[in-house]
Design a protein around this motif. Structure first.
Motif, short mmCIF file in Angstrom:
data_model
loop_
_atom_site.label_atom_id
_atom_site.label_comp_id
_atom_site.label_asym_id
_atom_site.label_seq_id
_atom_site.Cartn_x
_atom_site.Cartn_y
_atom_site.Cartn_z
N UNK A 183 0.86 -1.19 0.00
CA UNK A 183 0.00 0.00 0.00
C UNK A 183 0.89 1.23 0.00
N UNK A 184 0.27 2.40 0.02
CA UNK A 184 1.04 3.63 -0.09
C UNK A 184 1.00 4.13 -1.52
N UNK A 185 1.31 5.41 -1.72
CA UNK A 185 1.12 6.02 -3.04
C UNK A 185 2.00 5.41 -4.12
N UNK A 186 3.28 5.15 -3.83
CA UNK A 186 4.16 4.62 -4.87
C UNK A 186 3.87 3.16 -5.20
N UNK A 187 3.71 2.26 -4.21
CA UNK A 187 3.35 0.88 -4.55
C UNK A 187 2.01 0.79 -5.28
N UNK A 188 1.03 1.61 -4.87
CA UNK A 188 -0.27 1.59 -5.54
C UNK A 188 -0.15 2.10 -6.96
N UNK A 189 0.60 3.18 -7.15
CA UNK A 189 0.81 3.72 -8.50
C UNK A 189 1.51 2.70 -9.38
N UNK A 190 2.48 1.99 -8.82
CA UNK A 190 3.19 0.96 -9.57
C UNK A 190 2.25 -0.14 -10.05
N UNK A 191 1.33 -0.56 -9.16
CA UNK A 191 0.39 -1.62 -9.52
C UNK A 191 -0.58 -1.13 -10.61
N UNK A 192 -1.04 0.13 -10.51
CA UNK A 192 -1.95 0.68 -11.52
C UNK A 192 -1.27 0.77 -12.88
N UNK A 193 -0.06 1.28 -12.89
CA UNK A 193 0.69 1.39 -14.15
C UNK A 193 0.94 0.00 -14.75
N UNK A 194 1.25 -0.96 -13.90
CA UNK A 194 1.47 -2.33 -14.38
C UNK A 194 0.22 -2.88 -15.05
N UNK A 195 -0.95 -2.61 -14.44
CA UNK A 195 -2.21 -3.08 -15.03
C UNK A 195 -2.48 -2.40 -16.36
N UNK A 196 -2.21 -1.09 -16.44
CA UNK A 196 -2.44 -0.35 -17.68
C UNK A 196 -1.55 -0.89 -18.79
N UNK A 197 -0.29 -1.13 -18.49
CA UNK A 197 0.64 -1.69 -19.48
C UNK A 197 0.18 -3.06 -19.94
N UNK A 198 -0.29 -3.88 -18.98
CA UNK A 198 -0.76 -5.22 -19.32
C UNK A 198 -1.98 -5.15 -20.24
N UNK A 199 -2.91 -4.23 -19.95
CA UNK A 199 -4.11 -4.06 -20.79
C UNK A 199 -3.72 -3.60 -22.19
N UNK A 200 -2.78 -2.64 -22.27
CA UNK A 200 -2.34 -2.14 -23.57
C UNK A 200 -1.66 -3.23 -24.38
N UNK A 201 -0.87 -4.07 -23.71
CA UNK A 201 -0.15 -5.14 -24.39
C UNK A 201 -1.11 -6.20 -24.94
N UNK A 202 -2.27 -6.33 -24.30
CA UNK A 202 -3.24 -7.35 -24.72
C UNK A 202 -4.31 -6.79 -25.65
N UNK A 203 -4.21 -5.52 -26.02
CA UNK A 203 -5.23 -4.88 -26.87
C UNK A 203 -5.41 -5.67 -28.16
N UNK A 204 -6.63 -6.03 -28.46
CA UNK A 204 -6.91 -6.78 -29.68
C UNK A 204 -6.77 -8.27 -29.52
N UNK A 205 -6.20 -8.70 -28.39
CA UNK A 205 -6.03 -10.15 -28.16
C UNK A 205 -7.30 -10.72 -27.54
N UNK A 206 -7.45 -12.01 -27.67
CA UNK A 206 -8.60 -12.69 -27.07
C UNK A 206 -8.51 -12.60 -25.54
N UNK A 207 -9.63 -12.36 -24.90
CA UNK A 207 -9.65 -12.21 -23.45
C UNK A 207 -9.08 -13.45 -22.76
N UNK A 208 -8.23 -13.20 -21.77
CA UNK A 208 -7.61 -14.30 -21.00
C UNK A 208 -8.35 -14.54 -19.68
N UNK A 209 -9.39 -13.76 -19.45
CA UNK A 209 -10.10 -13.86 -18.17
C UNK A 209 -11.20 -14.91 -18.25
N UNK A 210 -11.23 -15.78 -17.25
CA UNK A 210 -12.24 -16.82 -17.21
C UNK A 210 -13.37 -16.40 -16.27
#
Length: 206
Positions: A84-111
């Motif tokens: 928790x805390x501003x930097x760890x939380x920001x890191x997790x958000x940025x990581x999720x955004x990068x992951x979403x961008x990398x998967x753009x156009x790909x078939x959903x991996x979520x079950x």
């Protein structure tokens, strides 16, 4: 497993008196998520536990999180870091955004969630319990052969022997039949460690 099928108890009912009782036994109350796999069945729970001061989870505070894993070959290992805390939380958000961008156009991996109730195990574990009990506590120790702390007028705190869920319910019923009321109760994480860290007597009442 659907989240709704997991037993979850929060921290809203923990009081300062509960915290003080835990400290009297050299412990802290912490919220744990527990997952156990046995014979192909899962046991899952989120609940406050009483943690002894010689258990590694005891020292985790503030923005830090810890994970303890029991392994077959390496014994118990622990992972520790900021959660928790501003930097760890920001890191997790940025990581999720990068992951979403990398998967753009790909078939959903979520079950989707599936009904996993058949995978869940009945809770057959045994725990000692840190309990606060109210009533006429003058001769409480003699009645139950337990060394208890009188934490306030007509209230005692003590640690039981290990009970399974059925035995715990029976013990609570015995207390009620003898005129006592259970104010609060917490499972003790690692009873052996607690016995090393504290000096008290416990006795099974059955």
């Amino acid at each position: 497993v659907c989240p709704d099928d997991v037993k979850a108890v929060g921290i809203s009912k923990i009081t300062r008196k509960d915290v003080a009782a835990a400290e009297a036994f050299g412990c802290k109350i912490k919220l744990l998520g527990v997952a156990e796999l046995k014979d192909g069945k899962l046991f899952l729970e989120v609940s406050p536990y009483c943690i002894a001061d010689n258990v590694p989870l005891y020292g985790i505070e503030d923005v830090f999180n810890g994970i303890m894993v029991d392994t077959d070959a390496a014994g118990t290992v622990m992972f520790y870091g900021r959660g928790a805390g501003k930097l760890p939380t920001a890191s997790a958000v940025v990581s999720d955004i990068i992951d979403i961008a990398a998967r753009k156009g790909a078939k959903s991996q979520f079950a989707p969630w599936k009904d996993g109730k058949d995978m869940l195990a009945k809770d057959e574990r045994e725990f000692a319990y840190l309990m606060r009990v109210g009533g006429d506590v003058a001769d409480f120790e003699k009645k139950f052969n337990i060394c208890a702390h009188i934490t306030e007028e007509n209230v005692v705190a003590f640690v039981t022997d290990k009970f399974n869920a059925e035995e715990y319910d029976s013990f609570c019923k015995i207390l009620e039949e003898r005129g006592y009321s259970v104010i609060s109760s917490y499972k003790v994480f690692n009873k052996t460690a607690l016995e090393v860290g504290c000096c008290f007597l416990v006795s099974n009442v059955f």
